[in-house]
Write a protein that holds these residues in place. Sequence first.
Motif, PDB file in Angstrom:
ATOM      1  N   UNK A 195     -36.145  -1.148  44.862  1.00 51.25           N
ATOM      2  CA  UNK A 195     -37.081  -0.028  44.966  1.00 51.25           C
ATOM      3  C   UNK A 195     -36.988   0.954  43.795  1.00 51.25           C
ATOM      4  N   UNK A 196     -35.990   0.789  42.963  1.00 47.80           N
ATOM      5  CA  UNK A 196     -35.692   1.792  41.941  1.00 47.80           C
ATOM      6  C   UNK A 196     -36.520   1.553  40.682  1.00 47.80           C
ATOM      7  N   UNK A 197     -37.173   2.595  40.214  1.00 45.20           N
ATOM      8  CA  UNK A 197     -37.936   2.528  38.971  1.00 45.20           C
ATOM      9  C   UNK A 197     -37.099   2.952  37.774  1.00 45.20           C
ATOM     10  N   UNK A 198     -36.316   4.019  37.953  1.00 45.55           N
ATOM     11  CA  UNK A 198     -35.474   4.522  36.861  1.00 45.55           C
ATOM     12  C   UNK A 198     -34.047   4.710  37.364  1.00 45.55           C
ATOM     13  N   UNK A 199     -33.112   4.109  36.654  1.00 42.05           N
ATOM     14  CA  UNK A 199     -31.692   4.127  37.025  1.00 42.05           C
ATOM     15  C   UNK A 199     -30.906   4.584  35.807  1.00 42.05           C
ATOM     16  N   UNK A 200     -30.030   5.554  35.991  1.00 42.74           N
ATOM     17  CA  UNK A 200     -29.271   6.095  34.867  1.00 42.74           C
ATOM     18  C   UNK A 200     -27.778   5.915  35.098  1.00 42.74           C
ATOM     19  N   UNK A 201     -27.089   5.427  34.060  1.00 46.05           N
ATOM     20  CA  UNK A 201     -25.635   5.262  34.107  1.00 46.05           C
ATOM     21  C   UNK A 201     -24.988   6.339  33.249  1.00 46.05           C
ATOM     22  N   UNK A 202     -24.101   7.107  33.859  1.00 45.34           N
ATOM     23  CA  UNK A 202     -23.286   8.067  33.108  1.00 45.34           C
ATOM     24  C   UNK A 202     -22.004   7.373  32.675  1.00 45.34           C
ATOM     25  N   UNK A 203     -21.675   7.440  31.398  1.00 44.96           N
ATOM     26  CA  UNK A 203     -20.476   6.795  30.873  1.00 44.96           C
ATOM     27  C   UNK A 203     -19.205   7.579  31.169  1.00 44.96           C
ATOM     28  N   UNK A 204     -19.350   8.847  31.486  1.00 40.58           N
ATOM     29  CA  UNK A 204     -18.177   9.675  31.765  1.00 40.58           C
ATOM     30  C   UNK A 204     -17.682   9.416  33.193  1.00 40.58           C
ATOM     31  N   UNK A 205     -16.385   9.149  33.376  1.00 47.42           N
ATOM     32  CA  UNK A 205     -15.849   8.931  34.733  1.00 47.42           C
ATOM     33  C   UNK A 205     -15.778  10.240  35.508  1.00 47.42           C
TER      34      UNK A 205
END
Length: 342
Positions: A195-205
């Motif tokens: 269902x997701x159109x835009x997915x963002x990954x943050x590199x900072x833990x």
Amino acid sequence: MYPKVSIVVPIYKVEKYLNRCLDTIVNQTYTNLEIILVDDGSPDNCGKIADEYAQNDCRIKVNHKKNGGLSSARNSGMELATGDFTLFVDSDDWLEKNMIEKMLNISNEFKADVVQSAFYYAYDDHFLFDNRFYQKESPPIVLDNKSLMAELVVNERVKNFAWGKLYKMNVIKDIPFKEGVLFEDVFWAHKVMHRVNTYVILNQPLCYYFQRSDSIVTTYTPKNLDMILGLKERQCFIEEHYKELSIQANKVLLNNILIHYNLLLINRKKDKEGVHRRELQQYIKTNLNKFKNAAGKDNNLKVQLILFSIHPYFNIFFLILRKIFRRLGICPIPKGLEKTNL
């Protein structure tokens, strides 16, 4: 108006770790929170600890229920959730104090349906960071739906885990977790990501995934084969909706079947008649051509498949030899994770 974030925390037999977890939630820099603590029939003092936190913080709701497992607890928490966003937190993990604020800002900036944070594998005396797939100083990674599903299948940068991600509520509200299974996230994640159109990954833990001392080798039971059931279910979904990813999904399925066969063999007292091992062996035999195609140019996996199809013990012998050669420096050792001592 600031959006409300519902944080769902399933709780069961974590008395030793619960205060650490809850302290990092109630002290978040972002304060418009709805904190739902689900006491899943915990036999220790977890329920009492949860009630004490609720007495001191009006944002906290406690739901005491009969034990039903992690999926049941999450589903119960979601029934109570009224926020605009949702975050799942396992009760032995903990968060950086600005995690929710950062993730909300990123969600707003990129109009993301889901934001994922990198994380530390947290041990009692050290942390591990997966710098093979995340670079702490790198900017966020933005994925569209097709890229996201490809990453989910590989399970390297985008993990199957439900935790560590900030979801828009309307994306997940009507997708319950499958109850009565282990590895419930594997049954759930692909339905959500579809269902997701835009997915963002943050590199900072921004969160800490606590690793208990129990080893999967010593605690393994045939119930762990739920992982294979989840991957098979996902494989059917992929073939229906993302045909171009079916080869890669089969590769992941094959690799997991080989791993679980070996774990069953190590714990053969729990599979005395060898029923589960034979089922896995027969599944590979039935789908041998499909798996050969999936192994493709992965020579290591291709060798394992050929040896396994002759006899599973040949593959075991190959893995033992490879381990010895790595120790002797004859074969290269795979790149490890970045270690930080406490």
